[in-house]
Design a protein around this motif. Sequence first.
Motif, PDB file in Angstrom:
ATOM      1  N   ILE A 186      -0.316  14.370   6.360  1.00 37.51           N
ATOM      2  CA  ILE A 186      -0.741  13.211   5.309  1.00 37.51           C
ATOM      3  C   ILE A 186      -0.920  13.805   3.575  1.00 37.51           C
ATOM      4  O   ILE A 186      -0.917  14.911   3.603  1.00 37.51           O
ATOM      5  CB  ILE A 186      -2.527  13.377   5.871  1.00 37.51           C
ATOM      6  CG1 ILE A 186      -2.504  12.858   7.469  1.00 37.51           C
ATOM      7  CG2 ILE A 186      -3.572  12.577   4.710  1.00 37.51           C
ATOM      8  CD1 ILE A 186      -4.452  12.653   8.013  1.00 37.51           C
ATOM      9  N   ILE A 187      -0.535  12.840   2.867  1.00 36.76           N
ATOM     10  CA  ILE A 187      -0.482  13.019   1.472  1.00 36.76           C
ATOM     11  C   ILE A 187      -1.859  12.994   1.218  1.00 36.76           C
ATOM     12  O   ILE A 187      -2.629  11.687   1.065  1.00 36.76           O
ATOM     13  CB  ILE A 187       1.180  11.836   1.299  1.00 36.76           C
ATOM     14  CG1 ILE A 187       1.663  11.713   2.414  1.00 36.76           C
ATOM     15  CG2 ILE A 187       1.031  11.469  -0.064  1.00 36.76           C
ATOM     16  CD1 ILE A 187       3.178  10.928   1.480  1.00 36.76           C
ATOM     17  N   PRO A 188      -2.233  14.042  -0.132  1.00 34.92           N
ATOM     18  CA  PRO A 188      -3.344  13.688  -0.684  1.00 34.92           C
ATOM     19  C   PRO A 188      -2.868  12.454  -1.828  1.00 34.92           C
ATOM     20  O   PRO A 188      -1.877  12.041  -2.120  1.00 34.92           O
ATOM     21  CB  PRO A 188      -3.091  14.863  -1.062  1.00 34.92           C
ATOM     22  CG  PRO A 188      -1.785  15.308  -1.435  1.00 34.92           C
ATOM     23  CD  PRO A 188      -0.996  15.081  -0.161  1.00 34.92           C
ATOM     24  N   ASP A 189      -3.664  11.634  -2.077  1.00 37.52           N
ATOM     25  CA  ASP A 189      -3.833  10.768  -3.199  1.00 37.52           C
ATOM     26  C   ASP A 189      -3.092  11.109  -4.382  1.00 37.52           C
ATOM     27  O   ASP A 189      -2.389  10.868  -4.884  1.00 37.52           O
ATOM     28  CB  ASP A 189      -5.696  10.310  -3.944  1.00 37.52           C
ATOM     29  CG  ASP A 189      -6.552   9.477  -2.651  1.00 37.52           C
ATOM     30  OD1 ASP A 189      -5.372   8.705  -1.409  1.00 37.52           O
ATOM     31  OD2 ASP A 189      -7.253   9.606  -2.144  1.00 37.52           O
ATOM     32  N   SER A 190      -3.527  12.033  -4.406  1.00 33.48           N
ATOM     33  CA  SER A 190      -2.410  13.714  -5.970  1.00 33.48           C
ATOM     34  C   SER A 190      -1.801  12.895  -6.079  1.00 33.48           C
ATOM     35  O   SER A 190      -0.460  13.446  -7.176  1.00 33.48           O
ATOM     36  CB  SER A 190      -3.304  14.223  -6.794  1.00 33.48           C
ATOM     37  OG  SER A 190      -2.677  15.425  -4.775  1.00 33.48           O
TER      38      SER A 190
ATOM     39  N   PRO B 275       0.673  -1.449  -0.055  1.00 35.26           N
ATOM     40  CA  PRO B 275       0.013   0.368  -0.336  1.00 35.26           C
ATOM     41  C   PRO B 275       0.546   1.448   0.037  1.00 35.26           C
ATOM     42  O   PRO B 275       1.882   1.391   0.830  1.00 35.26           O
ATOM     43  CB  PRO B 275      -0.621  -0.306   1.101  1.00 35.26           C
ATOM     44  CG  PRO B 275      -0.789  -1.113   1.730  1.00 35.26           C
ATOM     45  CD  PRO B 275       0.611  -2.097   1.104  1.00 35.26           C
ATOM     46  N   ALA B 276       0.481   2.450  -0.298  1.00 36.13           N
ATOM     47  CA  ALA B 276       1.313   3.566  -0.742  1.00 36.13           C
ATOM     48  C   ALA B 276       0.927   4.561   0.871  1.00 36.13           C
ATOM     49  O   ALA B 276       0.068   4.023   1.070  1.00 36.13           O
ATOM     50  CB  ALA B 276      -0.111   4.645  -1.724  1.00 36.13           C
ATOM     51  N   GLU B 277       2.182   4.726   0.859  1.00 37.25           N
ATOM     52  CA  GLU B 277       2.164   5.516   2.202  1.00 37.25           C
ATOM     53  C   GLU B 277       1.486   6.698   1.901  1.00 37.25           C
ATOM     54  O   GLU B 277       0.828   8.070   1.896  1.00 37.25           O
ATOM     55  CB  GLU B 277       3.667   6.237   2.164  1.00 37.25           C
ATOM     56  CG  GLU B 277       4.977   5.621   2.317  1.00 37.25           C
ATOM     57  CD  GLU B 277       4.944   4.330   3.811  1.00 37.25           C
ATOM     58  OE1 GLU B 277       3.949   4.991   4.773  1.00 37.25           O
ATOM     59  OE2 GLU B 277       5.171   3.506   3.425  1.00 37.25           O
ATOM     60  N   GLU B 278       0.248   6.633   3.144  1.00 41.40           N
ATOM     61  CA  GLU B 278      -0.447   7.552   4.163  1.00 41.40           C
ATOM     62  C   GLU B 278       0.222   8.822   4.603  1.00 41.40           C
ATOM     63  O   GLU B 278      -0.613   9.784   4.278  1.00 41.40           O
ATOM     64  CB  GLU B 278      -1.372   6.936   4.764  1.00 41.40           C
ATOM     65  CG  GLU B 278      -2.265   5.751   4.378  1.00 41.40           C
ATOM     66  CD  GLU B 278      -3.172   6.195   3.376  1.00 41.40           C
ATOM     67  OE1 GLU B 278      -4.031   7.211   2.769  1.00 41.40           O
ATOM     68  OE2 GLU B 278      -3.520   5.019   2.354  1.00 41.40           O
ATOM     69  N   LYS B 279       0.961   8.791   5.244  1.00 40.01           N
ATOM     70  CA  LYS B 279       1.792   9.866   5.862  1.00 40.01           C
ATOM     71  C   LYS B 279       3.237   9.852   5.555  1.00 40.01           C
ATOM     72  O   LYS B 279       4.367   9.140   5.157  1.00 40.01           O
ATOM     73  CB  LYS B 279       1.350   9.646   7.252  1.00 40.01           C
ATOM     74  CG  LYS B 279      -0.335   9.862   7.923  1.00 40.01           C
ATOM     75  CD  LYS B 279      -0.038   9.787   9.230  1.00 40.01           C
ATOM     76  CE  LYS B 279      -1.475   9.736   9.971  1.00 40.01           C
ATOM     77  NZ  LYS B 279      -1.565  10.031  11.626  1.00 40.01           N
ATOM     78  N   THR B 280       4.177  11.607   6.163  1.00 34.44           N
ATOM     79  CA  THR B 280       5.084  11.242   6.206  1.00 34.44           C
ATOM     80  C   THR B 280       6.043  11.183   7.423  1.00 34.44           C
ATOM     81  O   THR B 280       5.026  10.642   7.983  1.00 34.44           O
ATOM     82  CB  THR B 280       5.719  12.901   6.238  1.00 34.44           C
ATOM     83  OG1 THR B 280       4.757  13.738   6.182  1.00 34.44           O
ATOM     84  CG2 THR B 280       4.828  13.198   4.090  1.00 34.44           C
TER      85      THR B 280
END
Length: 97
Positions: free
Chosen positions: A29-33, A19-24
């Motif tokens: 929080i990293i947005p989907d884009s 799964p892609a990272e959700e937070k740094t």
Amino acid sequence: MAKSKIKPLSDRVLVQPKPAEEKTESGIIIPDSAKEKPQEGTVVAAGPGKVENGNKIDMSVAEGDKVLYGKYSGTEVTLDGEEYLIMRESDILGIVD
């Protein structure tokens, strides 16, 4: 890891991406884009290998191996709501211990 309904042919491998990272690391929080495509995943199924010049070449990876692959490798497929990649064994850069 559920049993796959897809059996790859030749030297192809079915990989479930991590799964892609959700937070740094600092908690932003990293947005989907802005999410990076993962380059690591788990082999769900592997084909039997390929035949080259009349000799059978066995696969170097097996089910359950964690692998690294190129950012734009493989073809994305969705099966039972799960995202997978089908790629050639040569697209895999290495096995992660």
